[in-house]
Scaffold this active site. Structure first.
Site, PDB file in Angstrom:
ATOM      1  N   CYS A 114       3.353   4.656   2.928  1.00 48.82           N
ATOM      2  CA  CYS A 114       2.132   3.978   2.507  1.00 48.82           C
ATOM      3  C   CYS A 114       1.375   3.530   3.744  1.00 48.82           C
ATOM      4  CB  CYS A 114       2.474   2.763   1.635  1.00 48.82           C
ATOM      5  SG  CYS A 114       1.020   1.900   0.983  1.00 48.82           S
ATOM      6  N   HIS A 157       0.925   6.759  -7.339  1.00 48.61           N
ATOM      7  CA  HIS A 157       1.063   5.862  -6.187  1.00 48.61           C
ATOM      8  C   HIS A 157      -0.201   5.015  -6.029  1.00 48.61           C
ATOM      9  CE1 HIS A 157       2.303   4.959  -1.854  1.00 48.61           C
ATOM     10  NE2 HIS A 157       1.020   4.618  -1.870  1.00 48.61           N
ATOM     11  N   GLU A 158      -1.368   5.660  -6.233  1.00 47.66           N
ATOM     12  CA  GLU A 158      -2.642   4.937  -6.054  1.00 47.66           C
ATOM     13  C   GLU A 158      -2.882   3.942  -7.181  1.00 47.66           C
ATOM     14  OE1 GLU A 158      -2.476   7.116  -2.832  1.00 47.66           O
ATOM     15  OE2 GLU A 158      -3.492   5.226  -3.223  1.00 47.66           O
ATOM     16  N   HIS A 161      -1.180   0.704  -6.748  1.00 46.13           N
ATOM     17  CA  HIS A 161      -1.870  -0.260  -5.873  1.00 46.13           C
ATOM     18  C   HIS A 161      -2.863  -1.111  -6.662  1.00 46.13           C
ATOM     19  CE1 HIS A 161      -0.394   0.527  -1.857  1.00 46.13           C
ATOM     20  NE2 HIS A 161      -0.684   1.813  -1.916  1.00 46.13           N
TER      21      HIS A 161
HETATM   22  C1  LIG Z   1       2.725  12.892   0.613  1.00 49.23           C
HETATM   23  C2  LIG Z   1       1.871  12.719   1.839  1.00 49.23           C
HETATM   24  N1  LIG Z   1       1.589  11.441   2.239  1.00 49.23           N
HETATM   25  C3  LIG Z   1       0.808  11.300   3.337  1.00 49.23           C
HETATM   26  N2  LIG Z   1       0.496  10.039   3.804  1.00 49.23           N
HETATM   27  N3  LIG Z   1       0.634   8.963   2.957  1.00 49.23           N
HETATM   28  C4  LIG Z   1      -0.284   8.827   1.940  1.00 49.23           C
HETATM   29  O1  LIG Z   1      -1.188   9.594   1.753  1.00 49.23           O
HETATM   30  C5  LIG Z   1      -0.130   7.612   1.068  1.00 49.23           C
HETATM   31  C6  LIG Z   1      -0.092   7.987  -0.387  1.00 49.23           C
HETATM   32  C7  LIG Z   1       0.932   9.059  -0.736  1.00 49.23           C
HETATM   33  C8  LIG Z   1       2.385   8.683  -0.437  1.00 49.23           C
HETATM   34  C9  LIG Z   1       3.192   9.467  -1.448  1.00 49.23           C
HETATM   35  C10 LIG Z   1       2.297   9.852  -2.556  1.00 49.23           C
HETATM   36  C11 LIG Z   1       0.916   9.372  -2.216  1.00 49.23           C
HETATM   37  C12 LIG Z   1      -1.340   6.744   1.409  1.00 49.23           C
HETATM   38  N4  LIG Z   1      -1.338   5.490   0.686  1.00 49.23           N
HETATM   39  O2  LIG Z   1      -0.607   4.471   1.065  1.00 49.23           O
HETATM   40  C13 LIG Z   1      -2.288   5.341  -0.330  1.00 49.23           C
HETATM   41  O3  LIG Z   1      -1.984   4.268  -1.166  1.00 49.23           O
HETATM   42  C14 LIG Z   1       0.305  12.397   4.017  1.00 49.23           C
HETATM   43  F1  LIG Z   1      -0.489  12.227   5.078  1.00 49.23           F
HETATM   44  C15 LIG Z   1       0.634  13.672   3.551  1.00 49.23           C
HETATM   45  N5  LIG Z   1       0.152  14.815   4.158  1.00 49.23           N
HETATM   46  C16 LIG Z   1       0.332  16.131   3.570  1.00 49.23           C
HETATM   47  C17 LIG Z   1      -0.972  16.920   3.672  1.00 49.23           C
HETATM   48  N6  LIG Z   1      -1.442  16.971   5.061  1.00 49.23           N
HETATM   49  C18 LIG Z   1      -2.668  17.752   5.116  1.00 49.23           C
HETATM   50  C19 LIG Z   1      -3.177  17.804   6.550  1.00 49.23           C
HETATM   51  O4  LIG Z   1      -3.374  16.467   7.030  1.00 49.23           O
HETATM   52  C20 LIG Z   1      -2.171  15.669   7.004  1.00 49.23           C
HETATM   53  C21 LIG Z   1      -1.665  15.592   5.569  1.00 49.23           C
HETATM   54  C22 LIG Z   1      -0.330  14.837   5.532  1.00 49.23           C
HETATM   55  N7  LIG Z   1       1.409  13.824   2.461  1.00 49.23           N
HETATM   56 NI    NI Z   2      -0.080   3.343  -0.556  1.00 51.12          NI
END
Ligand SMILES: Cc1nc(NNC(=O)[C@H](CC2CCCC2)CN(O)CO)c(F)c(N2CCN3CCOC[C@@H]3C2)n1
Ligand code: NI
Length: 187
Positions: A114, A157-158, A161
């Protein structure tokens, strides 16, 4: 433009509040908020911009993470096959609501992180595998969609929040990697 400085971290009470619905028709301010959230996600997934702006990668973001206790989320989930780079889900959702869900549960094999949590919290975060979701889109239109697997996990997940729930609230304290029979592990 949103950067990591705008994202509040665990301990800030806003992350534990139930956020307020936004008024429909959408205000210009709420439309701009959604645009800024989506821009952050796209920047965070662009290697050059993410480096320049020191952004952690994100596929989802919720307004409470910006210390704005409103029911607004943005999701931008890239496809994982390089042939068609089109995102599998890209939307700003106002007042999202899970209308129904599968009995089948699922979790990400890698666990979750997160942007508001500056530490690793290992363990499976078990969620619904499929959800039927209603929301108002940035044009003010009511939408009703069905999601499954990775996209469904991200949206849950969102929405958590918006209800003051953090991903680690779902992790089994006794055994973080315990899994009931039949839970789908999404790699
Ligand atoms: C799975 C993932 N979680 C990343 N981060 N966490 C987040 O998004 C949190 C939200 C996610 C955590 C689990 C489910 C939702 C943010 N949150 O806390 C919002 O509430 C990533 F960054 C990521 N990816 C994969 C795709 N990639 C494409 C190219 O760029 C990098 C990117 C990295 N996959
Ligand atoms: Ni989050």
């Amino acid at each position: 433009m949103i950067t990591m400085e705008d994202i509040i971290r665990e301990g800030n009470p806003t992350l534990r509040k139930v956020a307020e619905e936004v008024a429909i028709p959408l205000s210009d301010e709420d439309i701009k908020l959604g645009e800024d959230m989506m821009e952050f996600l796209k920047n965070s997934q662009d290697p050059v911009k993410a480096e320049e702006l020191a952004l952690r990668g994100g596929v989802g973001l919720a307004a409470p993470q910006l210390d704005i206790s409103k029911r607004v989320i943005a999701v931008h989930v890239p496809s994982n096959d390089l042939e068609n780079p089109e995102p599998t889900l890209s939307a700003v959702m106002y007042n999202p609501k899970i209308l129904s869900h599968s009995v089948q549960d699922a979790c990400l094999g890698e666990g979750e992180g997160c942007l508001s949590v500056d530490r690793e919290v290992p363990g499976y975060v078990v969620r619904h595998n499929k959800i039927t979701l209603s929301y108002v889109d940035s044009a003010g239109e009511k939408q009703k969609i069905r999601l499954k697997n990775y996209e469904a996990i991200v949206v849950q997940h969102e929405i958590d929040h918006l209800n003051g729930v953090m991903f680690y609230d779902h992790i089994n304290q006794q055994n973080p990697f315990a899994l009931k029979d039949g839970v789908l592990v999404i790699e």
